[in-house]
Design a protein around this motif. Sequence first.
Motif, PDB file in Angstrom:
ATOM      1  N   GLN A 112       0.940  -1.128   0.082  1.00 33.21           N
ATOM      2  CA  GLN A 112       0.100   0.068  -0.014  1.00 33.21           C
ATOM      3  C   GLN A 112       0.906   1.208   0.147  1.00 33.21           C
ATOM      4  OE1 GLN A 112      -3.093  -0.057   2.866  1.00 33.21           O
ATOM      5  NE2 GLN A 112      -3.993   2.149   2.534  1.00 33.21           N
ATOM      6  N   ASP A 113       1.940   1.086   0.628  1.00 35.01           N
ATOM      7  CA  ASP A 113       2.774   2.505   0.672  1.00 35.01           C
ATOM      8  C   ASP A 113       3.489   2.728  -0.752  1.00 35.01           C
ATOM      9  OD1 ASP A 113       4.160   4.344   1.850  1.00 35.01           O
ATOM     10  OD2 ASP A 113       6.082   3.377   2.313  1.00 35.01           O
ATOM     11  N   VAL A 114       3.633   1.799  -1.432  1.00 31.34           N
ATOM     12  CA  VAL A 114       4.046   1.876  -2.784  1.00 31.34           C
ATOM     13  C   VAL A 114       2.958   2.594  -3.691  1.00 31.34           C
ATOM     14  CG1 VAL A 114       4.927   0.884  -4.982  1.00 31.34           C
ATOM     15  CG2 VAL A 114       5.944   0.319  -2.941  1.00 31.34           C
ATOM     16  N   SER A 115       1.808   1.979  -3.676  1.00 32.02           N
ATOM     17  CA  SER A 115       0.530   2.292  -3.986  1.00 32.02           C
ATOM     18  C   SER A 115       0.242   3.886  -3.888  1.00 32.02           C
ATOM     19  CB  SER A 115      -0.694   1.715  -4.049  1.00 32.02           C
ATOM     20  OG  SER A 115      -0.609   0.382  -4.411  1.00 32.02           O
ATOM     21  N   ARG A 116       0.537   4.361  -2.682  1.00 39.45           N
ATOM     22  CA  ARG A 116       0.148   5.701  -2.095  1.00 39.45           C
ATOM     23  C   ARG A 116       1.204   6.607  -2.668  1.00 39.45           C
ATOM     24  NH1 ARG A 116      -2.401   6.458   3.146  1.00 39.45           N
ATOM     25  NH2 ARG A 116      -0.800   8.098   3.830  1.00 39.45           N
ATOM     26  N   GLN A 117       2.440   6.229  -2.727  1.00 37.40           N
ATOM     27  CA  GLN A 117       3.476   7.141  -3.122  1.00 37.40           C
ATOM     28  C   GLN A 117       3.579   7.361  -4.786  1.00 37.40           C
ATOM     29  OE1 GLN A 117       7.441   6.622  -1.330  1.00 37.40           O
ATOM     30  NE2 GLN A 117       6.553   5.066  -0.400  1.00 37.40           N
ATOM     31  N   THR A 118       2.970   6.301  -5.602  1.00 36.93           N
ATOM     32  CA  THR A 118       2.817   6.448  -6.846  1.00 36.93           C
ATOM     33  C   THR A 118       1.624   7.295  -7.102  1.00 36.93           C
ATOM     34  OG1 THR A 118       3.512   3.995  -7.387  1.00 36.93           O
ATOM     35  CG2 THR A 118       2.169   5.105  -8.895  1.00 36.93           C
ATOM     36  N   ALA A 119       0.360   7.292  -6.217  1.00 39.02           N
ATOM     37  CA  ALA A 119      -0.806   7.944  -6.537  1.00 39.02           C
ATOM     38  C   ALA A 119      -0.342   9.674  -6.172  1.00 39.02           C
ATOM     39  CB  ALA A 119      -1.659   7.656  -5.501  1.00 39.02           C
ATOM     40  N   LEU A 120       0.337   9.959  -5.323  1.00 33.61           N
ATOM     41  CA  LEU A 120       1.203  11.067  -5.178  1.00 33.61           C
ATOM     42  C   LEU A 120       2.003  11.780  -6.143  1.00 33.61           C
ATOM     43  CD1 LEU A 120       1.647  10.788  -1.041  1.00 33.61           C
ATOM     44  CD2 LEU A 120      -0.236  12.156  -1.920  1.00 33.61           C
ATOM     45  N   LYS A 121       2.451  10.814  -6.671  1.00 35.43           N
ATOM     46  CA  LYS A 121       3.391  11.264  -8.034  1.00 35.43           C
ATOM     47  C   LYS A 121       2.429  11.704  -9.204  1.00 35.43           C
ATOM     48  CE  LYS A 121       7.089   8.968  -9.256  1.00 35.43           C
ATOM     49  NZ  LYS A 121       8.174   9.649  -8.983  1.00 35.43           N
ATOM     50  N   THR A 122       1.360  11.316  -8.878  1.00 34.80           N
ATOM     51  CA  THR A 122       0.418  11.543 -10.363  1.00 34.80           C
ATOM     52  C   THR A 122      -0.719  12.358  -9.918  1.00 34.80           C
ATOM     53  OG1 THR A 122       0.821   9.177 -10.902  1.00 34.80           O
ATOM     54  CG2 THR A 122      -1.261  10.087 -12.039  1.00 34.80           C
ATOM     55  N   ALA A 123      -1.201  12.274  -8.875  1.00 36.98           N
ATOM     56  CA  ALA A 123      -2.832  12.895  -8.639  1.00 36.98           C
ATOM     57  C   ALA A 123      -2.578  14.262  -8.206  1.00 36.98           C
ATOM     58  CB  ALA A 123      -3.399  12.268  -7.595  1.00 36.98           C
ATOM     59  N   ASP A 124      -3.597  15.184  -8.655  1.00 43.25           N
ATOM     60  CA  ASP A 124      -3.345  16.785  -8.015  1.00 43.25           C
ATOM     61  C   ASP A 124      -4.539  16.763  -6.946  1.00 43.25           C
ATOM     62  OD1 ASP A 124      -1.452  18.042 -10.121  1.00 43.25           O
ATOM     63  OD2 ASP A 124      -3.128  17.358 -11.488  1.00 43.25           O
ATOM     64  N   VAL A 125      -5.525  16.065  -6.983  1.00 40.64           N
ATOM     65  CA  VAL A 125      -6.504  15.983  -6.147  1.00 40.64           C
ATOM     66  C   VAL A 125      -6.895  14.619  -5.735  1.00 40.64           C
ATOM     67  CG1 VAL A 125      -8.982  16.462  -5.214  1.00 40.64           C
ATOM     68  CG2 VAL A 125      -7.647  18.410  -6.577  1.00 40.64           C
ATOM     69  N   ILE A 126      -6.776  14.174  -4.381  1.00 38.13           N
ATOM     70  CA  ILE A 126      -7.322  12.864  -3.907  1.00 38.13           C
ATOM     71  C   ILE A 126      -8.678  12.933  -3.279  1.00 38.13           C
ATOM     72  CG2 ILE A 126      -6.634  11.020  -2.479  1.00 38.13           C
ATOM     73  CD1 ILE A 126      -3.718  11.530  -3.329  1.00 38.13           C
ATOM     74  N   ILE A 127      -9.358  11.953  -3.523  1.00 35.58           N
ATOM     75  CA  ILE A 127     -10.808  11.942  -2.768  1.00 35.58           C
ATOM     76  C   ILE A 127     -10.544  10.616  -2.202  1.00 35.58           C
ATOM     77  CG2 ILE A 127     -13.236  11.419  -3.051  1.00 35.58           C
ATOM     78  CD1 ILE A 127     -13.309  12.962  -5.475  1.00 35.58           C
ATOM     79  N   PRO A 128     -10.378  10.793  -0.679  1.00 35.30           N
ATOM     80  CA  PRO A 128      -9.944   9.506  -0.034  1.00 35.30           C
ATOM     81  C   PRO A 128     -11.200   8.793   0.437  1.00 35.30           C
ATOM     82  CG  PRO A 128     -10.160  11.543   1.411  1.00 35.30           C
ATOM     83  CD  PRO A 128     -10.396  11.929   0.112  1.00 35.30           C
ATOM     84  N   GLY A 129     -11.155   7.538   0.926  1.00 28.70           N
ATOM     85  CA  GLY A 129     -12.482   6.839   1.489  1.00 28.70           C
ATOM     86  C   GLY A 129     -13.105   7.290   2.532  1.00 28.70           C
TER      87      GLY A 129
END
Length: 218
Positions: free
Chosen positions: A188-205
């Motif tokens: 999950q840490d890798v998935s999170r960091q990949t998301a933070l490299k890509t997304a400008d806005v995150i809608i969390p759960g």
Amino acid sequence: MSVEFRIKKTECVEVSEVILGEPYCVSVLKHGYCISQADGSVRADGSITLLTGPQTILVDTGGPWDRDFLLSKLKERGLSPADVSFVVGTHGHSDHVGNLNLFTRATVVVGCDVSQGDRYMPNMLAEGSPYPIDPYVSIIPTPGHTGRDVSVLVKGTVVGQVLVAGDLFECCTDEGSWRELSENPEVQDVSRQTALKTADVIIPGHGAPFRVFRDSGD
């Protein structure tokens, strides 16, 4: 598993519940929440997000207790369940997929399964490949919270790329809590960091949408 991505700097700057875009607008119908109780239980419900554009796409449906709420929110926008083209369940927990039965005409994606009625469609989500709905919206694997978590990436909005992330992120301030809820924190840490490299806005759960800020040297 070694972690290769460096965490990007985030700040808890909330954004509007309605994010305009071309061709898709993103509307957060409900902010999820997770609140510990004195008796050791937890009150929790997942965020519900609607994408309107060439396709009408619902990302997570909330728990079964959200049925009337969800129907009323769709009705406010002139929609019924029959108008929804795709329903994406970011993972199989009950507070995220409790109302799938309302959407019998939609293509349903839960984790790495893509189905139309009782017909299951081939895809490569389990192998780590995106499932594009169209050039602007893709379902992407983001495992860790569970083994088959997915998120929805939306391009072309006024704030840039929006990631509807399910429980990849519990909320903006989840650094002290997400690992204990994760089936595989390293993944999950890798998935999170990949998301933070890509997304400008995150809608969390389980919280409000937030902006992502990247270090100027990146």
